[in-house]
Design a protein around this motif. Sequence first.
Motif, short mmCIF file in Angstrom:
data_model
loop_
_atom_site.label_atom_id
_atom_site.label_comp_id
_atom_site.label_asym_id
_atom_site.label_seq_id
_atom_site.Cartn_x
_atom_site.Cartn_y
_atom_site.Cartn_z
N ALA A 19 0.82 -1.20 0.00
CA ALA A 19 0.00 0.00 0.00
C ALA A 19 0.86 1.26 0.00
CB ALA A 19 -0.94 -0.01 1.21
N ASP A 20 1.93 1.26 0.80
CA ASP A 20 2.83 2.41 0.82
C ASP A 20 3.52 2.61 -0.53
OD1 ASP A 20 2.08 2.83 3.43
OD2 ASP A 20 3.82 1.76 4.27
N ARG A 21 3.94 1.48 -1.16
CA ARG A 21 4.62 1.58 -2.46
C ARG A 21 3.67 2.10 -3.54
NH1 ARG A 21 4.56 -1.92 -6.37
NH2 ARG A 21 3.76 -3.57 -5.00
N ILE A 22 2.45 1.59 -3.57
CA ILE A 22 1.49 2.05 -4.57
C ILE A 22 1.13 3.52 -4.35
CG2 ILE A 22 -0.88 1.75 -5.41
CD1 ILE A 22 -0.57 -1.24 -4.77
N HIS A 23 1.02 3.90 -3.09
CA HIS A 23 0.69 5.28 -2.78
C HIS A 23 1.80 6.24 -3.21
CE1 HIS A 23 0.34 8.88 -0.17
NE2 HIS A 23 -0.99 8.69 -0.37
N SER A 24 3.05 5.84 -2.98
CA SER A 24 4.17 6.72 -3.32
C SER A 24 4.43 6.77 -4.83
CB SER A 24 5.43 6.27 -2.59
OG SER A 24 5.75 4.95 -2.97
N ASP A 25 4.24 5.63 -5.53
CA ASP A 25 4.56 5.57 -6.97
C ASP A 25 3.43 6.09 -7.84
OD1 ASP A 25 6.95 4.49 -6.22
OD2 ASP A 25 6.40 2.41 -6.69
N LYS A 26 2.20 5.75 -7.55
CA LYS A 26 1.09 6.02 -8.44
C LYS A 26 0.18 7.17 -8.00
CE LYS A 26 0.85 1.35 -10.29
NZ LYS A 26 -0.03 0.22 -10.68
N ILE A 27 0.36 7.64 -6.78
CA ILE A 27 -0.50 8.73 -6.33
C ILE A 27 0.31 9.99 -6.04
CG2 ILE A 27 -2.09 9.47 -4.50
CD1 ILE A 27 -3.01 6.59 -4.24
N GLN A 28 1.35 9.87 -5.25
CA GLN A 28 2.12 11.05 -4.89
C GLN A 28 2.93 11.59 -6.08
OE1 GLN A 28 4.49 9.94 -1.49
NE2 GLN A 28 2.95 10.71 -0.06
N ARG B 277 2.43 11.00 -9.36
CA ARG B 277 1.71 11.00 -10.64
C ARG B 277 1.46 12.43 -11.10
NH1 ARG B 277 -4.09 8.05 -11.89
NH2 ARG B 277 -4.18 8.59 -14.12
N PRO B 278 1.83 12.77 -12.39
CA PRO B 278 1.56 14.15 -12.85
C PRO B 278 0.07 14.38 -13.06
CG PRO B 278 2.41 12.81 -14.65
CD PRO B 278 2.51 11.96 -13.41
N LEU B 279 -0.33 15.61 -12.84
CA LEU B 279 -1.73 15.98 -12.97
C LEU B 279 -1.89 16.89 -14.18
CD1 LEU B 279 -4.62 16.02 -11.84
CD2 LEU B 279 -3.97 17.99 -10.46
#
Length: 224
Positions: free
Chosen positions: A24-33, A35-37
């Motif tokens: 969960a921490d890895r997905i949050h850091s790679d794909k959410i934090q 991620r360009p908007l």
Amino acid sequence: MPQKDETQSLTQALLRRAHSPDAADRIHSDKIQRRPLFLKPSSPPPSTTRGARRKARLEKKKRAKALKPQPLSACERRKLQLYRLPREGQAYSIFTPLSNLWIGYIREILGTELYNGGRGAAAKLSAADFHGAEVEVSRSRCPSRVGVRGIVIKDSRFTFEIITRQNQVKTLPKEGTMFRVYIPPPDATLDQKPFCFEIHGDQFQHRSSDRANKKFKHHFLKKL
């Protein structure tokens, strides 16, 4: 700042329901934090809009038109005398190599039909180029033209322009004239007659470039 922390904690809590804490921490850091908007991902840049593309096409056409010279008109070609043979070039000996080159060219076109003739030879000869051929007027409405012989230096739609052995340039109209052409055999040591054929000028009133794709039909020809 507290709202951002609350959003991150809520997102991490939802991810931990479906994944392990490390995942969960890895997905949050790679794909959410990280991620360009994109605010407007479907909008193209200004340079690719329809108006800009149309303007670029017009500018490209203008540049190509400016670089490409316009073809000369018939009046301009006559004024520049592009098709006029200069006085120093009016010599039969200058065009003798051209005649020899044409003989090799017509032998290659005819092939074995150089000896037997036939419809195949007639079709090939009607589509051939006659610049360099040595022609002789065999029959004509004008008796003074009969017997005139020379190398073709210009094959236009209605005339043959030839140069004679006396270094004279003469223009022979195709209408009402019959031309005779002799092709010597490849081996002069053998006792073979030259291949002879005649051209009906009334049916040859076409440019050499137009005759290549033209199919000649049988027509009634007036007696010369």
